[in-house]
Design a protein around this motif. Structure first.
Motif, PDB file in Angstrom:
ATOM      1  N   SER A 202     -10.792   0.707  -1.869  1.00  0.00           N
ATOM      2  CA  SER A 202     -11.547   1.896  -1.471  1.00  0.00           C
ATOM      3  C   SER A 202     -10.642   3.020  -0.975  1.00  0.00           C
ATOM      4  O   SER A 202     -11.098   4.150  -0.787  1.00  0.00           O
ATOM      5  N   LYS A 203      -9.364   2.737  -0.780  1.00  0.00           N
ATOM      6  CA  LYS A 203      -8.436   3.757  -0.288  1.00  0.00           C
ATOM      7  C   LYS A 203      -8.049   4.733  -1.398  1.00  0.00           C
ATOM      8  O   LYS A 203      -8.197   4.442  -2.583  1.00  0.00           O
ATOM      9  N   ASN A 204      -7.549   5.877  -1.004  1.00  0.00           N
ATOM     10  CA  ASN A 204      -7.060   6.848  -1.972  1.00  0.00           C
ATOM     11  C   ASN A 204      -5.973   6.206  -2.834  1.00  0.00           C
ATOM     12  O   ASN A 204      -4.977   5.696  -2.308  1.00  0.00           O
ATOM     13  N   ARG A 205      -6.161   6.223  -4.155  1.00  0.00           N
ATOM     14  CA  ARG A 205      -5.254   5.489  -5.041  1.00  0.00           C
ATOM     15  C   ARG A 205      -3.824   6.005  -4.979  1.00  0.00           C
ATOM     16  O   ARG A 205      -2.877   5.214  -4.944  1.00  0.00           O
ATOM     17  N   GLN A 206      -3.647   7.314  -4.956  1.00  0.00           N
ATOM     18  CA  GLN A 206      -2.295   7.865  -4.936  1.00  0.00           C
ATOM     19  C   GLN A 206      -1.590   7.531  -3.628  1.00  0.00           C
ATOM     20  O   GLN A 206      -0.408   7.159  -3.616  1.00  0.00           O
ATOM     21  N   ALA A 207      -2.307   7.657  -2.519  1.00  0.00           N
ATOM     22  CA  ALA A 207      -1.706   7.318  -1.231  1.00  0.00           C
ATOM     23  C   ALA A 207      -1.378   5.828  -1.173  1.00  0.00           C
ATOM     24  O   ALA A 207      -0.318   5.425  -0.653  1.00  0.00           O
ATOM     25  N   PHE A 208      -2.281   5.007  -1.725  1.00  0.00           N
ATOM     26  CA  PHE A 208      -2.053   3.560  -1.715  1.00  0.00           C
ATOM     27  C   PHE A 208      -0.794   3.191  -2.482  1.00  0.00           C
ATOM     28  O   PHE A 208       0.050   2.431  -2.007  1.00  0.00           O
ATOM     29  N   VAL A 209      -0.644   3.753  -3.690  1.00  0.00           N
ATOM     30  CA  VAL A 209       0.510   3.371  -4.505  1.00  0.00           C
ATOM     31  C   VAL A 209       1.805   3.944  -3.936  1.00  0.00           C
ATOM     32  O   VAL A 209       2.872   3.314  -4.025  1.00  0.00           O
ATOM     33  N   ASP A 210       1.742   5.131  -3.321  1.00  0.00           N
ATOM     34  CA  ASP A 210       2.945   5.683  -2.692  1.00  0.00           C
ATOM     35  C   ASP A 210       3.385   4.788  -1.531  1.00  0.00           C
ATOM     36  O   ASP A 210       4.582   4.498  -1.371  1.00  0.00           O
ATOM     37  N   ASN A 211       2.427   4.349  -0.715  1.00  0.00           N
ATOM     38  CA  ASN A 211       2.755   3.431   0.376  1.00  0.00           C
ATOM     39  C   ASN A 211       3.294   2.105  -0.167  1.00  0.00           C
ATOM     40  O   ASN A 211       4.273   1.554   0.355  1.00  0.00           O
ATOM     41  N   LYS A 212       2.645   1.616  -1.204  1.00  0.00           N
ATOM     42  CA  LYS A 212       3.041   0.331  -1.791  1.00  0.00           C
ATOM     43  C   LYS A 212       4.474   0.388  -2.314  1.00  0.00           C
ATOM     44  O   LYS A 212       5.257  -0.542  -2.101  1.00  0.00           O
ATOM     45  N   ARG A 213       4.785   1.469  -2.993  1.00  0.00           N
ATOM     46  CA  ARG A 213       6.153   1.643  -3.513  1.00  0.00           C
ATOM     47  C   ARG A 213       7.164   1.630  -2.377  1.00  0.00           C
ATOM     48  O   ARG A 213       8.211   0.996  -2.476  1.00  0.00           O
ATOM     49  N   TRP A 214       6.844   2.314  -1.286  1.00  0.00           N
ATOM     50  CA  TRP A 214       7.785   2.401  -0.173  1.00  0.00           C
ATOM     51  C   TRP A 214       7.892   1.081   0.570  1.00  0.00           C
ATOM     52  O   TRP A 214       8.978   0.657   0.955  1.00  0.00           O
ATOM     53  N   ILE A 215       6.752   0.421   0.775  1.00  0.00           N
ATOM     54  CA  ILE A 215       6.742  -0.875   1.453  1.00  0.00           C
ATOM     55  C   ILE A 215       7.565  -1.896   0.671  1.00  0.00           C
ATOM     56  O   ILE A 215       8.286  -2.713   1.266  1.00  0.00           O
ATOM     57  N   ASN A 216       7.466  -1.849  -0.650  1.00  0.00           N
ATOM     58  CA  ASN A 216       8.115  -2.865  -1.493  1.00  0.00           C
ATOM     59  C   ASN A 216       9.536  -2.515  -1.901  1.00  0.00           C
ATOM     60  O   ASN A 216      10.161  -3.269  -2.653  1.00  0.00           O
ATOM     61  N   ARG A 217      10.079  -1.401  -1.412  1.00  0.00           N
ATOM     62  CA  ARG A 217      11.396  -0.989  -1.903  1.00  0.00           C
ATOM     63  C   ARG A 217      12.475  -2.016  -1.568  1.00  0.00           C
ATOM     64  O   ARG A 217      13.357  -2.293  -2.388  1.00  0.00           O
ATOM     65  N   GLY A 218      12.426  -2.611  -0.371  1.00  0.00           N
ATOM     66  CA  GLY A 218      13.420  -3.618  -0.002  1.00  0.00           C
ATOM     67  C   GLY A 218      13.266  -4.882  -0.832  1.00  0.00           C
ATOM     68  O   GLY A 218      14.257  -5.500  -1.242  1.00  0.00           O
TER      69      GLY A 218
END
Length: 237
Positions: A202-218
């Motif tokens: 239900s979250k904003n898709r663009q915000a979700f994927v941007d967060n996901k990309r940053w969270i998973n960078r390591g």
């Protein structure tokens, strides 16, 4: 849609992928990994799909990992190992970068690559009595990817414990360590996974994927390093 070893279908706004190969402990063939990857990528490109739920048939096993006994169609064992490696890497990448949330509904024991998928997902709902296991050491082989995933997500001490002993981590312990989202009774598994997908989806898709990309960078960086080491190791064998 039904592929060999997989059941894939839409449930309202969610795509459900079910591993269905109980006679082989739900171990994934190259074609199965490619099929799951393709379904996840397509879901990410579909504005009507809110989330992907990955689960399996049966009550004992979620997934026994990659089917290392699968024979190469051309009889080339080395090439088959490369195919398995590339198919698993593509699946892991899809889980880490796809813009819709990936939820694992853990119906039983997750072993090897199966445990890695549960750990890497955006959310993991597990039944009581399920567990995660990276027992490659008991087969006499290293798991560079598994070691890096656990080190990034759970810390060095837990990685050293699970990787070097091969012991199982019960779902309750994984929950306490923040490695999975919730532990539920078996009859609540599907509904809880559906709800988890609804919340994240239900979250904003663009915000979700941007967060996901940053969270998973390591995690992505660690996996790239592990894959290079796996390739060096395969070249020696």
């Amino acid at each position: 849609m039904s592929l060999d070893g997989l059941k894939i279908g839409k449930r309202d706004s969610q795509l459900w992928i079910e591993i269905d190969r109980a006679e082989k402990a739900n171990a994934m063939t190259v074609a199965m990994m490619e099929g799951i990857t393709s379904a996840i990528v397509q879901a990410g490109a579909d504005e009507t799909t809110q989330a992907v739920v990955l689960t399996a048939t049966g009550e004992k096993l979620f997934c026994a990992g990659v089917d290392v006994r699968e024979q190469s169609p051309d009889g080339d064992g080395a090439r088959q190992r490369e195919r398995r490696s590339h198919a698993l890497a593509a699946l892991q990448d899809a889980v880490m970068v796809t813009p819709v949330p990936i939820i694992v509904a853990l119906n039983g024991l997750a072993i090897g690559a199966g445990a890695m998928l549960a750990l890497m997902a955006d959310g993991c709902v597990a039944v009581e009595g399920s567990a995660l296991s990276l027992p490659e050491i008991d087969l006499g082989i290293p798991t560079f990817s598994g070691a890096n995933i656990l080190t990034v997500l759970g810390g060095r001490a837990l990685a050293a414990d699970l990787i070097q002993t091969g012991r199982r981590l019960p779902a309750a312990d994984a929950l306490n360590r923040g490695l999975i989202s919730v532990v539920v009774l078996r009859h609540d598994l599907e509904q809880s996974a559906k709800q988890a997908g609804e919340v994240l989806g239900s979250k904003n898709r663009q915000a979700f994927v941007d967060n996901k990309r940053w969270i998973n960078r390591g995690l992505r960086s660690a996996l790239e390093e592990a894959r290079e080491e796996h390739a060096r190791h395969r070249a020696k064998t």
